[in-house]
Design a protein around this motif. Sequence first.
Motif, short mmCIF file in Angstrom:
data_model
loop_
_atom_site.label_atom_id
_atom_site.label_comp_id
_atom_site.label_asym_id
_atom_site.label_seq_id
_atom_site.Cartn_x
_atom_site.Cartn_y
_atom_site.Cartn_z
N ALA A 64 -27.33 -41.48 42.19
CA ALA A 64 -27.75 -40.17 42.68
C ALA A 64 -29.25 -40.01 42.66
CB ALA A 64 -27.10 -39.07 41.84
N ALA A 65 -29.90 -40.40 41.55
CA ALA A 65 -31.35 -40.23 41.45
C ALA A 65 -32.07 -41.04 42.50
CB ALA A 65 -31.81 -40.66 40.05
N GLN A 66 -31.60 -42.26 42.73
CA GLN A 66 -32.22 -43.09 43.77
C GLN A 66 -32.06 -42.45 45.13
OE1 GLN A 66 -30.65 -47.07 43.98
NE2 GLN A 66 -31.65 -47.49 45.93
N ASN A 67 -30.86 -41.92 45.44
CA ASN A 67 -30.63 -41.31 46.73
C ASN A 67 -31.50 -40.08 46.93
OD1 ASN A 67 -28.71 -43.17 47.44
ND2 ASN A 67 -26.98 -41.94 46.73
N GLU A 68 -31.67 -39.27 45.86
CA GLU A 68 -32.50 -38.08 45.97
C GLU A 68 -33.95 -38.46 46.20
OE1 GLU A 68 -33.70 -34.06 46.00
OE2 GLU A 68 -31.91 -35.19 46.49
N THR A 69 -34.42 -39.53 45.54
CA THR A 69 -35.79 -39.99 45.77
C THR A 69 -35.98 -40.39 47.22
OG1 THR A 69 -35.92 -40.77 43.49
CG2 THR A 69 -37.54 -41.65 45.03
N GLU A 70 -34.99 -41.09 47.76
CA GLU A 70 -35.07 -41.51 49.16
C GLU A 70 -35.07 -40.32 50.09
OE1 GLU A 70 -31.77 -44.10 49.52
OE2 GLU A 70 -32.75 -45.80 48.53
N SER A 71 -34.25 -39.29 49.77
CA SER A 71 -34.20 -38.11 50.63
C SER A 71 -35.51 -37.35 50.60
CB SER A 71 -33.04 -37.19 50.21
OG SER A 71 -33.34 -36.55 49.00
N GLN A 72 -36.16 -37.31 49.43
CA GLN A 72 -37.45 -36.63 49.34
C GLN A 72 -38.47 -37.32 50.24
OE1 GLN A 72 -38.26 -33.92 47.98
NE2 GLN A 72 -36.65 -33.43 46.51
N SER A 73 -38.41 -38.64 50.33
CA SER A 73 -39.37 -39.37 51.16
C SER A 73 -39.15 -39.10 52.64
CB SER A 73 -39.28 -40.88 50.87
OG SER A 73 -38.05 -41.40 51.32
N MET A 74 -37.94 -38.60 52.99
CA MET A 74 -37.64 -38.29 54.39
C MET A 74 -38.24 -36.96 54.81
SD MET A 74 -33.63 -39.38 54.40
CE MET A 74 -33.34 -38.62 55.99
N ALA B 162 -27.16 -33.99 52.63
CA ALA B 162 -27.07 -33.38 51.31
C ALA B 162 -28.17 -33.86 50.39
CB ALA B 162 -25.71 -33.65 50.68
N GLY B 163 -28.73 -35.05 50.66
CA GLY B 163 -29.82 -35.57 49.85
C GLY B 163 -29.40 -36.51 48.76
N ALA B 164 -28.11 -36.71 48.58
CA ALA B 164 -27.61 -37.61 47.54
C ALA B 164 -26.12 -37.84 47.77
CB ALA B 164 -27.83 -37.03 46.15
N THR B 165 -25.60 -38.89 47.17
CA THR B 165 -24.16 -39.08 47.17
C THR B 165 -23.54 -37.91 46.42
OG1 THR B 165 -24.43 -41.47 47.15
CG2 THR B 165 -22.29 -40.61 46.50
N MET C 88 -31.25 -24.96 54.16
CA MET C 88 -32.71 -24.90 54.25
C MET C 88 -33.30 -26.21 53.77
SD MET C 88 -34.34 -22.27 55.48
CE MET C 88 -34.23 -20.49 55.79
N ALA C 89 -32.77 -26.73 52.65
CA ALA C 89 -33.23 -28.03 52.16
C ALA C 89 -32.87 -29.14 53.13
CB ALA C 89 -32.63 -28.30 50.78
N ALA C 90 -31.67 -29.07 53.69
CA ALA C 90 -31.24 -30.08 54.66
C ALA C 90 -32.15 -30.09 55.88
CB ALA C 90 -29.79 -29.84 55.07
#
Length: 269
Positions: A34-44, A158-161, A218-220
């Motif tokens: 999850a943390a890795q996926n959220e980091t990747e979503s932030q970079s998007m 969603a920003g993460a699994t 909004m985050a999406a």
Amino acid sequence: MTNTIPTNRRKVRLLAAASALVVGLGLVVASGHAAQNETESQSMIRQEPASVALSARQQSIPLIAAFMAMSDMPKLSAALNQGLDAGLTVSEAKEILVQLYAYTGFPRSLNALQELMKVVAARQQSGIHDIVGREPGRAIPTGDALIVAGTSNQTKIAGATVKGAVFDFAPVINQFLQTHLFGDIFERDNLDWQSRELATVGALAATPGVEAQLRSHMAASMRVGLTVTQLRQLTQILTEHCDADTARRADHALTEALAVIRKENPHFD
């Protein structure tokens, strides 16, 4: 600036932030990656100059969605005319109204599509020939491939699994989300994801009682490339053309979504 937060502590904070962002959809972040996926979503999330604004076409989309959700046919008709005048194709307008059945229900979607038919017919009688647009250009996956595509789309948005107690209680709801909403609908490429999120935010802002889902979308919206400036413009559009409650919900949701993002990225925008 050197990051001095210990790795384990940072992962915990990332996990908490991801959970806060997706809880509006009844989801919690799955363990493991999850943390890795959220980091990747932030970079998007795109950080563009403040001068980048919504196009006239984009500005019409949340209004179309909001008035559809309100079942306000006169204002929906005006918003549809505004969108078509601004370059929205008939196909894109139809796609917006079809997608929103997942958020506002079939009755409102069907009524809105009937209103669009009237608008297009009236414009034709007035000598206005709108661009028809195109249908989806690629085949929609089926079977296991549809589940894979839908799950991937869900995770990106969603920003993460994600998983949650509601899915343990009623697993079929996530199956419907992954195969139908994020699969069948979001795999249709005749409407871009930014437009889809603008429509979703507009509809949810106009709907009382779904503030958590509005915050998540909004985050999406930022994850699919809309900027903070553009989302602030969206809230201003709703302020100018919709009721005070709709505007308040949109503004509050954006503030909350930004608070979580800035907690993990203090230099954001």
